[in-house]
Design a protein around this motif. Sequence first.
Motif, PDB file in Angstrom:
ATOM      1  N   UNK A   1       8.108   4.009   5.861  1.00 39.23           N
ATOM      2  CA  UNK A   1       9.068   4.452   6.883  1.00 39.23           C
ATOM      3  C   UNK A   1      10.271   5.136   6.270  1.00 39.23           C
ATOM      4  N   UNK A   2      10.522   6.370   6.711  1.00 35.67           N
ATOM      5  CA  UNK A   2      11.666   7.130   6.229  1.00 35.67           C
ATOM      6  C   UNK A   2      11.459   7.818   4.902  1.00 35.67           C
ATOM      7  N   UNK A   3      10.312   7.629   4.247  1.00 31.14           N
ATOM      8  CA  UNK A   3      10.071   8.248   2.933  1.00 31.14           C
ATOM      9  C   UNK A   3       9.754   9.729   3.087  1.00 31.14           C
ATOM     10  N   UNK A   4      10.013  10.481   2.022  1.00 27.92           N
ATOM     11  CA  UNK A   4       9.759  11.914   2.036  1.00 27.92           C
ATOM     12  C   UNK A   4       8.492  12.307   1.286  1.00 27.92           C
ATOM     13  N   UNK A   5       7.870  11.338   0.635  1.00 29.43           N
ATOM     14  CA  UNK A   5       6.663  11.635  -0.122  1.00 29.43           C
ATOM     15  C   UNK A   5       5.500  10.789   0.380  1.00 29.43           C
ATOM     16  N   UNK A   6       4.312  11.350   0.194  1.00 31.94           N
ATOM     17  CA  UNK A   6       3.108  10.619   0.578  1.00 31.94           C
ATOM     18  C   UNK A   6       2.872   9.474  -0.397  1.00 31.94           C
TER      19      UNK A   6
ATOM     20  N   UNK B   1       0.821  -1.207   0.000  1.00 30.45           N
ATOM     21  CA  UNK B   1       0.000   0.000   0.000  1.00 30.45           C
ATOM     22  C   UNK B   1       0.858   1.263   0.000  1.00 30.45           C
ATOM     23  N   UNK B   2       2.065   1.157   0.523  1.00 29.36           N
ATOM     24  CA  UNK B   2       2.939   2.330   0.600  1.00 29.36           C
ATOM     25  C   UNK B   2       4.205   2.145  -0.241  1.00 29.36           C
ATOM     26  N   UNK B   3       4.084   1.282  -1.251  1.00 27.85           N
ATOM     27  CA  UNK B   3       5.209   1.104  -2.166  1.00 27.85           C
ATOM     28  C   UNK B   3       6.271   0.133  -1.700  1.00 27.85           C
ATOM     29  N   UNK B   4       5.924  -0.758  -0.778  1.00 29.33           N
ATOM     30  CA  UNK B   4       6.845  -1.791  -0.313  1.00 29.33           C
ATOM     31  C   UNK B   4       6.200  -3.163  -0.541  1.00 29.33           C
ATOM     32  N   UNK B   5       6.066  -3.590  -1.817  1.00 30.05           N
ATOM     33  CA  UNK B   5       5.360  -4.847  -2.104  1.00 30.05           C
ATOM     34  C   UNK B   5       6.091  -6.066  -1.564  1.00 30.05           C
ATOM     35  N   UNK B   6       7.374  -5.985  -1.360  1.00 27.49           N
ATOM     36  CA  UNK B   6       8.123  -7.136  -0.857  1.00 27.49           C
ATOM     37  C   UNK B   6       7.919  -7.392   0.612  1.00 27.49           C
TER      38      UNK B   6
END
Length: 350
Positions: free
Chosen positions: A267-272, A222-227
Amino acid sequence: MRRSRLPDRPPVVPTAAARTAPTARTAPPLALALLGAGVFLLVLAPLLAWYVTPRAAVTPVDVDVTTVFTGTGSYFDTGALATRDRQRITVTRHVLGDVAASERSGRAVWDVSTTVDTPRTLPLADPRRAFEWTTGRWVTDRRSNAPVHCCGERPTRFDGDAYLKFPFAVQKKTYRWWDDTLGAAVPLRFAGTVQLSGITGYRFAGTVPATRTGTRQVPGRLVGRPGQGQIQAEQWYANTGISLVVEERTGRIVDASISPVTTLRAPGARRDAVVLLRARGLAFTPATRRAQVDLARADGARLVLVGRTLPVTAGAAGGVLAVAGGLLVARGGRRDGRRGGRLRWRGIGR
């Protein structure tokens, strides 16, 4: 026959005792009543202005008020795992005073329930099924509006100058407004005077920059971490526009508009990565605005009555009655001296 002639009478003069004898002075009962009433009102006027008024300007405890915001925005549909745009968003806040706890503590204890609803959840009666539901217990000093940490308040970090209301006698300055979603106070600057339905309001405005407020467990994809399976995503909050119109005497908020934005980031990302909620210009409904204006007008009228109308009326009436009573007392005394005093005369003959 010669008629005898009576000797001439000597001049009659008052005795010294008669000249110096005091005359009795009495005042009519009406004069004394007027004088007493006037003095009483003259004493009452400053008491109303300087003693009663500050004690009348206290936050009520027997409140039961519902305010509703509506507007258009976007929200994340967890069932479809997709963002729904151009949807009607409704925010409902119910404030119920805990009268028993307030009387025991001498504070204003309010229980607050806030729901955020979408078109799908709004018809549901159970607040637990709303898009978002939060509760709190806010405790404040009834005169200063300052937060008080007692009586099981939630959240315990509750802080600021203004919350559901502003302090009495609002000033044209910056106030620290408690944002419950942020969990901190936000500075709101004075932004001008507004006339709203015949009352004068002060407008305060501010914004909240994007701030991390916590975490939420979601699927990694959901937040771009499919693994990754489940992940503790960062939850961020911002408010692009806060506008509150406050009645100047009572501090009651009579109109409001907010633009909340809640997002998720990896976690730690700068973009929504996901927009949970984005709304622009959620504002009081017309019914809420009318109800708040009516409450502010009624509260303000009571403060004006006790703090201005009654003291001025009491002072003016007291002055008139005191002067009238004093004049009647003086006049009554002079009349009594003229009518009631007797002079003893000394002379010869009858």
